[in-house]
Design a protein around this motif. Structure first.
Motif, mmCIF file in Angstrom:
data_model
loop_
_atom_site.group_PDB
_atom_site.id
_atom_site.type_symbol
_atom_site.label_atom_id
_atom_site.label_comp_id
_atom_site.label_asym_id
_atom_site.label_seq_id
_atom_site.Cartn_x
_atom_site.Cartn_y
_atom_site.Cartn_z
ATOM 1 N N SER A 83 43.043 52.814 50.746
ATOM 2 C CA SER A 83 43.241 53.567 49.862
ATOM 3 C C SER A 83 42.658 53.266 48.615
ATOM 4 O O SER A 83 41.877 52.267 48.344
ATOM 5 C CB SER A 83 45.053 53.353 49.316
ATOM 6 N N GLY A 84 43.010 53.824 47.271
ATOM 7 C CA GLY A 84 42.378 53.421 46.039
ATOM 8 C C GLY A 84 42.491 52.122 45.537
ATOM 9 O O GLY A 84 41.944 51.421 45.230
ATOM 10 N N ASN A 85 43.938 51.514 45.783
ATOM 11 C CA ASN A 85 44.368 50.452 45.492
ATOM 12 C C ASN A 85 43.619 49.334 46.294
ATOM 13 O O ASN A 85 43.304 48.251 45.797
ATOM 14 C CB ASN A 85 45.791 50.145 45.561
ATOM 15 N N ASP A 86 43.423 49.597 47.658
ATOM 16 C CA ASP A 86 42.803 48.780 48.533
ATOM 17 C C ASP A 86 41.330 48.633 48.014
ATOM 18 O O ASP A 86 40.717 47.457 47.953
ATOM 19 C CB ASP A 86 42.594 49.276 49.907
ATOM 20 N N LEU A 87 40.517 49.700 47.440
ATOM 21 C CA LEU A 87 39.355 49.698 47.006
ATOM 22 C C LEU A 87 39.095 48.919 45.693
ATOM 23 O O LEU A 87 38.306 47.984 45.517
ATOM 24 C CB LEU A 87 38.803 50.995 46.803
ATOM 25 N N ALA A 88 40.062 48.775 44.767
ATOM 26 C CA ALA A 88 40.408 47.978 43.555
ATOM 27 C C ALA A 88 40.129 46.562 44.019
ATOM 28 O O ALA A 88 39.529 45.642 43.570
ATOM 29 C CB ALA A 88 41.585 48.478 42.776
ATOM 30 N N VAL A 89 41.205 46.170 44.989
ATOM 31 C CA VAL A 89 41.270 44.985 45.517
ATOM 32 C C VAL A 89 39.833 44.431 45.767
ATOM 33 O O VAL A 89 39.405 43.167 45.539
ATOM 34 C CB VAL A 89 42.501 44.514 46.367
ATOM 35 N N TYR A 90 39.447 45.148 46.629
ATOM 36 C CA TYR A 90 38.090 44.684 47.399
ATOM 37 C C TYR A 90 36.962 44.522 46.458
ATOM 38 O O TYR A 90 36.477 43.617 46.381
ATOM 39 C CB TYR A 90 37.661 45.888 48.416
ATOM 40 N N ILE A 91 36.922 45.263 45.464
ATOM 41 C CA ILE A 91 35.840 45.131 44.296
ATOM 42 C C ILE A 91 36.173 44.022 43.627
ATOM 43 O O ILE A 91 35.114 43.363 43.288
ATOM 44 C CB ILE A 91 36.006 46.492 43.385
ATOM 45 N N MET A 92 37.511 43.577 43.314
ATOM 46 C CA MET A 92 37.561 42.445 42.493
ATOM 47 C C MET A 92 37.229 41.310 43.446
ATOM 48 O O MET A 92 36.825 40.137 42.896
ATOM 49 C CB MET A 92 39.073 42.163 42.054
ATOM 50 N N LEU A 93 37.628 41.448 44.790
ATOM 51 C CA LEU A 93 37.174 40.176 45.599
ATOM 52 C C LEU A 93 35.936 40.127 45.777
ATOM 53 O O LEU A 93 35.081 38.872 45.758
ATOM 54 C CB LEU A 93 37.948 40.411 46.959
ATOM 55 N N LEU A 94 34.807 41.047 45.729
ATOM 56 C CA LEU A 94 33.668 41.160 46.042
ATOM 57 C C LEU A 94 32.979 40.638 44.518
ATOM 58 O O LEU A 94 32.068 39.756 44.623
ATOM 59 C CB LEU A 94 33.135 42.692 45.756
ATOM 60 N N LYS A 95 33.490 40.929 43.346
ATOM 61 C CA LYS A 95 33.099 40.463 41.999
ATOM 62 C C LYS A 95 33.229 38.752 42.034
ATOM 63 O O LYS A 95 32.535 38.233 41.463
ATOM 64 C CB LYS A 95 34.087 41.083 41.083
ATOM 65 N N ASN A 96 34.369 38.221 42.667
ATOM 66 C CA ASN A 96 34.818 36.958 42.508
ATOM 67 C C ASN A 96 34.363 36.224 43.674
ATOM 68 O O ASN A 96 34.609 35.041 43.936
ATOM 69 C CB ASN A 96 36.244 36.675 42.428
ATOM 70 N N ASP A 97 33.478 36.765 44.475
ATOM 71 C CA ASP A 97 32.895 36.166 45.780
ATOM 72 C C ASP A 97 32.155 35.030 45.312
ATOM 73 O O ASP A 97 30.958 35.250 44.421
ATOM 74 C CB ASP A 97 32.071 37.030 46.574
ATOM 75 N N ASN A 98 32.217 33.792 45.635
ATOM 76 C CA ASN A 98 31.392 32.652 45.191
ATOM 77 C C ASN A 98 30.160 32.455 45.998
ATOM 78 O O ASN A 98 30.438 32.071 47.163
ATOM 79 C CB ASN A 98 32.400 31.306 45.073
ATOM 80 N N ASN A 99 28.765 32.528 45.345
ATOM 81 C CA ASN A 99 27.600 32.153 46.272
ATOM 82 C C ASN A 99 27.648 31.008 46.831
ATOM 83 O O ASN A 99 27.092 30.724 47.882
ATOM 84 C CB ASN A 99 26.551 32.712 45.482
ATOM 85 N N GLN A 100 28.184 29.870 46.253
ATOM 86 C CA GLN A 100 28.007 28.681 46.600
ATOM 87 C C GLN A 100 28.948 28.317 47.863
ATOM 88 O O GLN A 100 28.716 27.498 48.862
ATOM 89 C CB GLN A 100 28.191 27.733 45.429
ATOM 90 N N LYS A 101 30.178 28.647 47.649
ATOM 91 C CA LYS A 101 31.471 28.586 48.400
ATOM 92 C C LYS A 101 31.473 29.546 49.746
ATOM 93 O O LYS A 101 32.039 29.311 50.604
ATOM 94 C CB LYS A 101 32.517 28.079 47.952
ATOM 95 N N LEU A 102 30.655 30.601 49.264
ATOM 96 C CA LEU A 102 30.674 31.851 50.266
ATOM 97 C C LEU A 102 32.167 32.374 50.548
ATOM 98 O O LEU A 102 32.380 33.059 51.633
ATOM 99 C CB LEU A 102 30.066 31.325 51.598
ATOM 100 N N TYR A 103 33.202 32.203 49.660
ATOM 101 C CA TYR A 103 34.407 32.920 49.746
ATOM 102 C C TYR A 103 34.792 33.295 48.349
ATOM 103 O O TYR A 103 34.481 32.457 47.295
ATOM 104 C CB TYR A 103 35.481 32.299 50.558
ATOM 105 N N ALA A 104 35.918 34.123 48.256
ATOM 106 C CA ALA A 104 36.719 34.266 46.951
ATOM 107 C C ALA A 104 37.778 33.519 47.090
ATOM 108 O O ALA A 104 38.348 33.660 48.098
ATOM 109 C CB ALA A 104 36.750 35.974 46.627
#
Length: 159
Positions: free
Chosen positions: A40-61
Motif C-alpha cells: 500500500s501507500g503506507n507500506d511504500l512510505a515505510v519502505y522509503i524511510m527504511l531505505l533512507k536510513n539504511d546504514n552503509n557500514q552496518k548494512l541494515y537500518a
C-alpha cells in the motif's frame, strides 16, 4: 487535505535537474508492487524511510517503530503492519537487535524488476491487465461521448 491543514506556498524549485539538496533515489520497480496490490501507500512510505536510513557500514537500518511513525506520519500500529507486509513480499528482512528487546534491524532489499515480479505473481498480473483493459474501454467510450457532445452540443440525445 483536511480543513485543519495549513496552506503553504511551494518552493517553486523543481525536484529534478541541478538541485543541491540530499535526495533519496527510489527504485522505479517498487511502483509495480503498488500497481499489483502487493503493498500500500503506507507500506511504500515505510519502505522509503527504511531505505533512507539504511546504514552503509552496518548494512541494515535500525529505526524504532516510533521513529518510523513520526517520520512517515503513520500511526505505530500501521507501521508494524507495513513492516510485516514488506517482509512478506521480500522487500525487507527484519530481525531482533541483539541486546534490545524492542528494537529491530531491517535489511532493505531492492525490489524485483517488473518482468521478474510479474512471473512471481501471474494471477495479480492478470487482474491488473483486466483492470487496465476496462479503463481503456472506458476512456474510449468517454472520447466518443465527447466527440458527440462537441458535434451536437449537450442536448445530443434529442438529435
Amino acid at each position: 487535505m483536511t480543513n485543519n491543514t495549513p496552506k503553504i506556498k511551494g518552493t517553486h524549485i523543481r525536484c529534478k535537474g541541478k538541485v543541491e539538496k540530499n535526495y533519496e533515489q527510489v527504485p522505479h520497480s517498487i511502483f509495480r508492487y503498488l500497481e499489483l496490490g502487493l503493498i500500500s501507500g503506507n507500506d511504500l512510505a515505510v519502505y522509503i524511510m527504511l531505505l533512507k536510513n539504511d546504514n552503509n557500514q552496518k548494512l541494515y537500518a535500525y529505526p524504532t517503530v516510533n521513529q518510523l511513525s513520526i517520520w512517515t506520519g503513520i500511526n505505530s500500529r500501521t507501521v508494524k503492519a507495513a513492516t510485516k507486509r514488506l517482509e512478506l513480499v521480500g522487500l525487507i528482512r527484519k530481525e531482533k537487535a541483539p541486546g534490545y528487546a524492542n528494537k529491530n534491524r531491517y535489511y532493505v532489499n531492492l525490489p524485483h524488476e517488473k518482468e521478474v515480479l510479474e512471473k512471481l505473481v501471474p494471477e495479480l498480473k492478470a487482474k491488473l491487465d483486466l483492470k487496465i483493459s476496462k479503463l481503456e474501454i472506458e476512456a474510449e467510450q468517454d472520447k466518443q461521448r465527447l466527440e458527440v457532445i462537441s458535434t451536437y452540443g449537450r442536448d445530443y440525445k434529442s438529435y
